[in-house]
Design an enzyme around this catalytic site. Structure first.
Site, mmCIF file in Angstrom:
data_model
loop_
_atom_site.group_PDB
_atom_site.id
_atom_site.type_symbol
_atom_site.label_atom_id
_atom_site.label_comp_id
_atom_site.label_asym_id
_atom_site.label_seq_id
_atom_site.Cartn_x
_atom_site.Cartn_y
_atom_site.Cartn_z
ATOM 1 N N ASP B 332 0.885 -1.144 0.000
ATOM 2 C CA ASP B 332 0.000 0.000 0.000
ATOM 3 C C ASP B 332 0.936 1.211 0.000
ATOM 4 O O ASP B 332 2.044 1.128 0.501
ATOM 5 C CB ASP B 332 -0.839 -0.061 1.278
ATOM 6 N N ASP B 526 -1.489 -0.912 6.266
ATOM 7 C CA ASP B 526 -1.689 -0.505 7.653
ATOM 8 C C ASP B 526 -3.074 0.049 7.971
ATOM 9 O O ASP B 526 -3.452 0.123 9.118
ATOM 10 C CB ASP B 526 -0.641 0.541 8.035
ATOM 11 N N ASP B 530 -7.296 -1.464 4.523
ATOM 12 C CA ASP B 530 -6.383 -2.503 4.036
ATOM 13 C C ASP B 530 -6.762 -3.893 4.542
ATOM 14 O O ASP B 530 -6.268 -4.893 4.039
ATOM 15 C CB ASP B 530 -4.937 -2.217 4.481
#
Lengths: 125, 642
Positions: B332, B526, B530
């Protein structure tokens, strides 16, 4: 082939048959229940060459303890491991080892010795 | 009699010495006077002290229709012992030494294994010991020392230089440098000031500060870590299913093989009953499946504890096994590759007007970009206006009524039905090429300005990506950001592939797509959004600074907010899993080679094993497996010194 050889052969075949039947045949296993008193329940498991009884049934919602009474002095059964609970206890440090079992939901907690050779389970229902 | 294994071993060993002397004198045709009686008496004592526990345990197991390593030891020793008694009183050759030495070696194996097992589980105990025993808590305006258990959430606690932070909390006064290595694995001390979080059991180095306790008892980070490690250590690796299957049939199978060995030698090959018996006993003794049972749990225990010390928490054995198949790592962007603290760098259009409208709207939002905009407005002393009918447009931005017009702030996905001048468009493209995220600010049906926001990559990101590539892994960045921005960042840190413009809800779907194209994917993230991607990926790696839900969904949790942790996590998982495989291979090979040798299959080559040598070999195999697991503590992992 002498007479003693023939006897040996017969005995050996019988012995193999017995081993197969004794270890792999279907045998009834004892199931233990916990003694419920004053809002808590306790069950005892004797550890000697295995767990007796190897299955314990607990009531849901009543705080529970399972006592392992260590009567085996070989290394094999020295630890008890509850995988789902993250418990790995040395049973040889004290005579009786008590483990708290969460009974807030129904389910089965499997336990085994440190080498995963002996198995048992605690069922909450 | 309640003796420890090691004591039993020494007593038995001393008692076995006369037989040892006789054995070594055998080639010189010297017979100890009264040997049979000496051997009979000493062996009987050894059996009573050391072998009897195995016999009774084996008998109890037998009654449960169970057979285990004790069964094999019991059968081996009792056959040799009772035959020897029979032989002694009928004037034949005796084999007391076989029974005695097998017992001695089995005990030696047990005792050493116990000791090493304790060593392996010690790491966890050390973690728990890190906790401070007491805390200086403010009670009625004065600081008093109280035991750790009495500290409550909300207590104000003072920490002096050199002391341990007792529980988790937030600094309210003072500042200091803290050594957080025990929790994060990071050896550099960290400076903390008012408003910063402190973690229980880290060490305060130079300053005095007071902090407010936010988490105590089992809620503290250390307790959570210990809990995770405990669960991991007792967890199963799927590879163990193999040993579980084997162990169920192993012992009865060995007993049958031993009987067959006896029959083959005695009935068909014309060996004497005594020799046939010795072969059978050797088979029983060497086959003890200890090493097989120890292979996985000991490696798991050492591996997970070692990784915890480096700030990498592996949740279970299954994750370890999955990691070895990973070929793609997906990151991410915000907060994972980048610092996650975006800053406004440029404002295009009427500075004041654009910032006022943007900040007034964004003040209602919790998006990290919104925080950056509001912060910038505060810095420029812009007073915010009240807006009505605030609404978030999922994945696009926010809108609200500003004065009598509708205002909006958001990404270019908002532009679908809004007109934008060519000049603005060019400006936006230029900023995006500089790795800046562009936010569009609109009023009515028109774009009145742009705000460029930049979130810089973490210092370690570039090195970590390079390390991953070196290991032959494909790196992918997943982001909701614009393609240009994503490209610019990926070029800066060297990522292989960029998937840009992904809505938060589509992240899991993108992972699925990669998996469908035949890739085994690890996802590093995180945020709350997610969590689905973390669960979808073959291995989810959650950043520890992340939200609880992300940590819950990840299979691996990194305590430290640093991408090098990903490298370490993959390294240690692979090494641990490889060690498990090596252990299992070794244990299996040991038995597959050992049993035929013991059965006398290679007698033609002069290769045989007497029962006592078989006992020694058996003890050695368990010890070598445990040693191999302990060596995991010494293997080299990226970014650490041994």
């Amino acid at each position: 082939m002498g007479i003693s050889q023939i006897i040996t052969l017969v005995v050996a075949i019988l012995l193999i048959g017995f081993i197969l039947w004794w270890f792999f045949g279907k045998h009834q296993e004892a199931v233990g229940t916990a003694a419920v008193e004053q809002g808590s329940q306790e069950a005892n498991i004797v550890v000697k060459g295995g767990y007796s009884p190897s299955t314990i049934v607990l009531k849901q919602g009543v705080p529970a303890k399972v006592n392992f009474d260590m009567k085996d002095s070989t290394a094999c059964l020295s630890h008890v491991v509850f995988e789902q609970l993250g418990v790995n206890k040395d049973l040889t440090k004290q005579k009786v080892t008590t483990i708290d079992i969460p009974t807030d939901k129904k389910g089965t907690y499997n336990f085994a010795c440190g080498m995963d050779m002996f198995h048992g389970k605690v069922i909450v229902k | 009699m309640n003796l420890s294994n090691i004591k039993r071993f020494w007593i038995s060993f001393v008692l076995a010495i006369p037989m040892l002397i006789q054995m070594s004198a055998m080639p010189f045709h010297w017979m100890m006077p009264g040997y049979n009686w000496i051997a009979f008496i000493t062996t009987t004592i050894i059996m009573a002290i050391s072998a009897a526990p195995y016999w009774s345990s084996a008998w109890a197991a037998f009654k449960h229709h169970n057979a285990n390593m004790n069964t094999l030891v019991a059968v081996g020793t009792s056959v040799a012992y009772f035959y020897s008694i029979f032989a002694m009183f009928t004037g034949r050759e005796v084999y007391f030494e076989s029974a005695a030495f097998v017992t001695v070696f089995v005990l030696l194996g047990d005792a050493m294994e116990e000791k090493m097992h304790n060593n392996a589980s010690n790491a966890l105990a050390k973690l728990i010991d890190l906790q401070a025993k007491d805390a200086e808590v403010e009670r009625n305006g004065k600081f008093v020392k109280v035991p750790l258990e009495q500290v409550k959430v909300g207590d104000i606690i003072r920490v002096k230089p050199g002391e341990k932070v007792p529980v988790d909390g937030v600094i309210v006064h003072g500042s200091s440098t803290l050594d957080e290595s025990m929790v994060t694995g990071e050896s550099m001390p960290v400076t903390k000031k008012k408003g910063d979080d402190v973690v229980g059991s880290t060490i305060n180095t130079n300053g005095t500060f007071t902090f407010k306790a936010t988490k105590v008892g089992s809620d503290t980070m250390l307790s959570q870590i210990v809990d995770l490690v405990k669960k991991a250590q007792t967890s199963h690796a799927p590879i163990q299913n193999l040993t579980d299957k084997i162990s169920n049939i192993f012992v009865p199978a060995v007993l049958i093989i031993a009987i067959i060995t006896f029959v083959l030698w005695y009935v068909f090959l014309g060996a004497t009953a005594v020799n046939a018996m010795l072969f059978a006993v050797s088979v029983v003794v060497i086959a003890c499946p200890c090493a097989l049972g120890l292979a996985t749990p000991t490696a798991l225990m050492v591996g997970t504890a070692r990784s915890a010390k480096m700030g990498v928490l592996i949740k279970n054995g299954e994750v370890l096994e999955e990691v070895s198949d990973i070929d793609t790592v997906v990151f991410d962007k915000t907060g994972t590759i980048t610092v996650g603290k975006p800053q406004v760098t440029d404002v295009v259009g009427d500075q004041n007007k654009v910032l006022t409208i943007a900040a007034s709207l964004e003040n209602n939002s919790e998006h990290p970009l919104a925080t950056a905009v509001v912060k910038k407005a505060n810095e420029n002393n812009i007073s915010l206006a009240n807006v009505k009918n605030f609404a978030a447009i999922e994945g696009k931005g926010v809108k609200a009524n500003y004065g009598d017009q509708e205002a909006f702030v958001g990404s270019e996905r908002l532009l679908e039905d809004i007109s934008i001048s060519r000049e603005m468009k060019d400006q936006a493209a230029k900023l995006q090429k500089e790795a800046k995220t562009v936010v569009y600010v609109g009023l009515g049906k028109e774009i009145i300005g742009l705000i460029a926001i930049q979130d810089v990559p973490k210092p370690s990101s570039k090195a970590a990506i390079a390390e991953l590539k070196k290991r032959g892994l494909k790196t992918v960045m997943l982001t909701g950001d614009n393609e240009n921005v994503a490209q610019a960042i990926s070029e800066e840190i060297g990522i292989d592939q960029v998937i840009a413009g992904v809505l938060p809800t589509e992240k899991a779907a993108e992972i699925k797509k990669l998996q469908n194209s035949g890739r085994t994917v690890a996802f590093v993230g995180d945020g709350i959004n997610d969590a689905p991607a973390l669960s979808t990926a073959n291995v989810g790696i959650a950043m520890g600074s992340g939200t609880d839900i992300a940590i819950e969904s990840g299979g691996i949790v990194l305590v430290q907010n640093d991408l090098m942790g990903v490298v370490r996590a993959l390294d240690i998982s692979k090494k641990t899993f490889n060690r498990i495989k090596l252990n299992l291979f070794w244990a299996l090979i040991y038995n597959t080679i050992g049993i035929p040798i013991a059965a006398g299959l290679f007698m033609g080559l002069g290769l045989t094993l007497s029962p006592e040598l078989a006992g020694l070999a058996m003890a050695f195999s368990s010890v070598s497996v445990v040693t191999s697991s302990l060596l995991l503590n010494k293997t080299k992992i990226a970014g650490t010194t041994a």
